[in-house]
Write a protein that holds these residues in place. Structure first.
Motif, PDB file in Angstrom:
ATOM      1  N   GLY A 147       0.776  -1.237   0.000  1.00  0.00           N
ATOM      2  CA  GLY A 147       0.000   0.000   0.000  1.00  0.00           C
ATOM      3  C   GLY A 147       0.805   1.284   0.000  1.00  0.00           C
ATOM      4  N   LYS A 148       2.080   1.211  -0.375  1.00  0.00           N
ATOM      5  CA  LYS A 148       2.920   2.414  -0.414  1.00  0.00           C
ATOM      6  C   LYS A 148       2.262   3.479  -1.296  1.00  0.00           C
ATOM      7  CE  LYS A 148       6.689   2.273  -2.907  1.00  0.00           C
ATOM      8  NZ  LYS A 148       8.064   1.924  -3.320  1.00  0.00           N
ATOM      9  N   GLY A 149       2.055   4.654  -0.761  1.00  0.00           N
ATOM     10  CA  GLY A 149       1.489   5.748  -1.536  1.00  0.00           C
ATOM     11  C   GLY A 149       0.050   5.505  -1.978  1.00  0.00           C
ATOM     12  N   LEU A 150      -0.692   4.700  -1.248  1.00  0.00           N
ATOM     13  CA  LEU A 150      -2.084   4.393  -1.608  1.00  0.00           C
ATOM     14  C   LEU A 150      -2.826   5.685  -1.931  1.00  0.00           C
ATOM     15  CD1 LEU A 150      -4.259   2.141  -1.786  1.00  0.00           C
ATOM     16  CD2 LEU A 150      -4.724   2.564   0.625  1.00  0.00           C
ATOM     17  N   SER A 151      -3.483   5.713  -3.097  1.00  0.00           N
ATOM     18  CA  SER A 151      -4.068   6.963  -3.596  1.00  0.00           C
ATOM     19  C   SER A 151      -5.541   6.813  -3.968  1.00  0.00           C
ATOM     20  CB  SER A 151      -3.272   7.444  -4.812  1.00  0.00           C
ATOM     21  OG  SER A 151      -1.930   7.674  -4.461  1.00  0.00           O
ATOM     22  N   GLY A 152      -6.312   6.205  -3.073  1.00  0.00           N
ATOM     23  CA  GLY A 152      -7.752   6.117  -3.306  1.00  0.00           C
ATOM     24  C   GLY A 152      -8.273   4.714  -3.539  1.00  0.00           C
ATOM     25  N   GLY A 153      -7.401   3.780  -3.830  1.00  0.00           N
ATOM     26  CA  GLY A 153      -7.815   2.403  -4.092  1.00  0.00           C
ATOM     27  C   GLY A 153      -8.075   1.626  -2.807  1.00  0.00           C
ATOM     28  N   THR A 154      -8.390   0.342  -2.975  1.00  0.00           N
ATOM     29  CA  THR A 154      -8.660  -0.545  -1.852  1.00  0.00           C
ATOM     30  C   THR A 154      -7.741  -1.753  -1.928  1.00  0.00           C
ATOM     31  OG1 THR A 154     -10.973   0.121  -1.764  1.00  0.00           O
ATOM     32  CG2 THR A 154     -10.410  -1.965  -0.713  1.00  0.00           C
ATOM     33  N   ILE A 155      -7.112  -2.071  -0.798  1.00  0.00           N
ATOM     34  CA  ILE A 155      -6.234  -3.234  -0.705  1.00  0.00           C
ATOM     35  C   ILE A 155      -6.751  -4.136   0.407  1.00  0.00           C
ATOM     36  CG2 ILE A 155      -3.906  -4.049  -0.165  1.00  0.00           C
ATOM     37  CD1 ILE A 155      -2.879  -1.346  -1.241  1.00  0.00           C
ATOM     38  N   VAL A 156      -6.934  -5.407   0.075  1.00  0.00           N
ATOM     39  CA  VAL A 156      -7.354  -6.412   1.051  1.00  0.00           C
ATOM     40  C   VAL A 156      -6.318  -7.526   1.027  1.00  0.00           C
ATOM     41  CG1 VAL A 156      -9.141  -8.068   1.701  1.00  0.00           C
ATOM     42  CG2 VAL A 156      -9.782  -5.886   0.649  1.00  0.00           C
ATOM     43  N   VAL A 157      -5.813  -7.910   2.198  1.00  0.00           N
ATOM     44  CA  VAL A 157      -4.881  -9.032   2.307  1.00  0.00           C
ATOM     45  C   VAL A 157      -5.446 -10.007   3.333  1.00  0.00           C
ATOM     46  CG1 VAL A 157      -2.528  -9.786   2.809  1.00  0.00           C
ATOM     47  CG2 VAL A 157      -2.908  -7.545   1.769  1.00  0.00           C
ATOM     48  N   THR A 158      -5.609 -11.240   2.905  1.00  0.00           N
ATOM     49  CA  THR A 158      -6.133 -12.273   3.788  1.00  0.00           C
ATOM     50  C   THR A 158      -5.443 -13.596   3.473  1.00  0.00           C
ATOM     51  OG1 THR A 158      -8.157 -13.371   4.554  1.00  0.00           O
ATOM     52  CG2 THR A 158      -8.067 -12.801   2.226  1.00  0.00           C
ATOM     53  N   PRO A 159      -5.211 -14.425   4.481  1.00  0.00           N
ATOM     54  CA  PRO A 159      -4.632 -15.741   4.208  1.00  0.00           C
ATOM     55  C   PRO A 159      -5.553 -16.526   3.279  1.00  0.00           C
ATOM     56  CG  PRO A 159      -4.586 -15.270   6.557  1.00  0.00           C
ATOM     57  CD  PRO A 159      -5.425 -14.204   5.920  1.00  0.00           C
ATOM     58  N   THR A 160      -4.999 -17.491   2.584  1.00  0.00           N
ATOM     59  CA  THR A 160      -5.813 -18.312   1.686  1.00  0.00           C
ATOM     60  C   THR A 160      -6.816 -19.133   2.488  1.00  0.00           C
ATOM     61  OG1 THR A 160      -4.296 -20.187   1.762  1.00  0.00           O
ATOM     62  CG2 THR A 160      -3.904 -18.525   0.042  1.00  0.00           C
ATOM     63  N   ASP A 161      -7.908 -19.501   1.855  1.00  0.00           N
ATOM     64  CA  ASP A 161      -8.906 -20.362   2.500  1.00  0.00           C
ATOM     65  C   ASP A 161      -8.271 -21.677   2.926  1.00  0.00           C
ATOM     66  OD1 ASP A 161     -10.854 -18.444   2.137  1.00  0.00           O
ATOM     67  OD2 ASP A 161     -11.630 -19.346   0.288  1.00  0.00           O
ATOM     68  N   GLN A 162      -7.360 -22.186   2.102  1.00  0.00           N
ATOM     69  CA  GLN A 162      -6.674 -23.444   2.418  1.00  0.00           C
ATOM     70  C   GLN A 162      -5.847 -23.298   3.694  1.00  0.00           C
ATOM     71  OE1 GLN A 162      -3.812 -24.701  -0.511  1.00  0.00           O
ATOM     72  NE2 GLN A 162      -3.628 -26.749   0.340  1.00  0.00           N
ATOM     73  N   ALA A 163      -5.129 -22.194   3.828  1.00  0.00           N
ATOM     74  CA  ALA A 163      -4.317 -21.970   5.034  1.00  0.00           C
ATOM     75  C   ALA A 163      -5.197 -21.862   6.270  1.00  0.00           C
ATOM     76  CB  ALA A 163      -3.468 -20.714   4.876  1.00  0.00           C
ATOM     77  N   LEU A 164      -6.300 -21.142   6.158  1.00  0.00           N
ATOM     78  CA  LEU A 164      -7.203 -20.997   7.293  1.00  0.00           C
ATOM     79  C   LEU A 164      -7.828 -22.332   7.673  1.00  0.00           C
ATOM     80  CD1 LEU A 164      -8.904 -17.629   6.308  1.00  0.00           C
ATOM     81  CD2 LEU A 164      -7.236 -17.999   8.135  1.00  0.00           C
ATOM     82  N   ALA A 165      -8.177 -23.149   6.664  1.00  0.00           N
ATOM     83  CA  ALA A 165      -8.766 -24.466   6.925  1.00  0.00           C
ATOM     84  C   ALA A 165      -7.773 -25.401   7.611  1.00  0.00           C
ATOM     85  CB  ALA A 165      -9.254 -25.090   5.617  1.00  0.00           C
ATOM     86  N   ALA A 186       0.750   6.804   2.171  1.00  0.00           N
ATOM     87  CA  ALA A 186      -0.632   6.708   1.699  1.00  0.00           C
ATOM     88  C   ALA A 186      -1.376   8.000   1.998  1.00  0.00           C
ATOM     89  CB  ALA A 186      -1.331   5.524   2.365  1.00  0.00           C
ATOM     90  N   THR A 187      -2.210   8.434   1.063  1.00  0.00           N
ATOM     91  CA  THR A 187      -2.966   9.673   1.247  1.00  0.00           C
ATOM     92  C   THR A 187      -4.468   9.452   1.294  1.00  0.00           C
ATOM     93  OG1 THR A 187      -2.982  10.065  -1.144  1.00  0.00           O
ATOM     94  CG2 THR A 187      -1.189  11.074   0.139  1.00  0.00           C
ATOM     95  N   SER A 188      -4.950   8.393   0.655  1.00  0.00           N
ATOM     96  CA  SER A 188      -6.383   8.095   0.678  1.00  0.00           C
ATOM     97  C   SER A 188      -6.587   6.657   0.249  1.00  0.00           C
ATOM     98  CB  SER A 188      -7.149   9.044  -0.247  1.00  0.00           C
ATOM     99  OG  SER A 188      -6.716   8.892  -1.588  1.00  0.00           O
ATOM    100  N   GLY A 189      -7.767   6.148   0.519  1.00  0.00           N
ATOM    101  CA  GLY A 189      -8.088   4.782   0.140  1.00  0.00           C
ATOM    102  C   GLY A 189      -8.427   3.943   1.361  1.00  0.00           C
ATOM    103  N   LEU A 190      -8.465   2.644   1.171  1.00  0.00           N
ATOM    104  CA  LEU A 190      -8.852   1.717   2.227  1.00  0.00           C
ATOM    105  C   LEU A 190      -7.935   0.515   2.198  1.00  0.00           C
ATOM    106  CD1 LEU A 190     -10.995   0.845   4.372  1.00  0.00           C
ATOM    107  CD2 LEU A 190     -12.263  -0.182   2.473  1.00  0.00           C
TER     108      LEU A 190
END
Length: 145
Positions: free
Chosen positions: A99-117, A136-140
């Motif tokens: 997310g370096k310099g995030l400029s309005g976009g959306t970033i989601v990071v989650t472990p894989t379903d396989q790893a969680l299972a 980062a200046t804006s975004g989620l």
């Protein structure tokens, strides 16, 4: 200064070019879903796409939404400078500078379903590296921790 050595940065193989092709910048009001694998050799994923979006649409980003689902381990600067209207969903883990310099976009990071299972507990493990969201200046950003 004379260029004594030519360099091949192998830009024709970068993941962003596939995402740019899928983005349909000529049909910006069309919602786009795209998915593919990612490896830690894929660095600054989203930056080239965001550059193209900003050239066409400026600060407002894509008029419609583009969602990219990536599976694997992202290299450095995943989602760097990500423009509005773009979501990067990483099923796996990210390296440093997510997310370096995030400029309005959306970033989601989650472990894989396989790893969680298999009992992976995100709260007890590293899902992204150091210096996340630097500049980062804006975004989620939603990181499963």
């Amino acid at each position: 200064m004379i260029n004594l050595t030519t360099q091949d940065h192998e830009l024709e193989d970068v993941l962003d070019l596939k995402m740019i092709e899928a983005a349909c910048l000529n049909a910006p009001y069309q919602t786009v879903e795209w998915s593919g694998p990612i490896t830690n050799q894929d660095r600054t994923v989203g930056a080239m796409l965001s550059n193209q979006v900003s050239k066409v649409f400026g600060d407002s980003g894509l008029p419609a939404h583009m969602s990219c689902h990536l599976h694997g381990s992202a290299g450095q600067s995943f989602g760097a400078f990500l423009a509005a209207g773009i979501s990067l969903v990483l099923h796996g883990d990210g390296n440093d500078y997510v997310g370096k310099g995030l400029s309005g976009g959306t970033i989601v990071v989650t472990p894989t379903d396989q790893a969680l299972a298999q009992g992976f507990v995100a709260e007890e493990n590293v899902v992204i590296g150091n210096v996340a969201l630097y500049g980062a200046t804006s975004g989620l950003s939603l990181i499963h921790i």
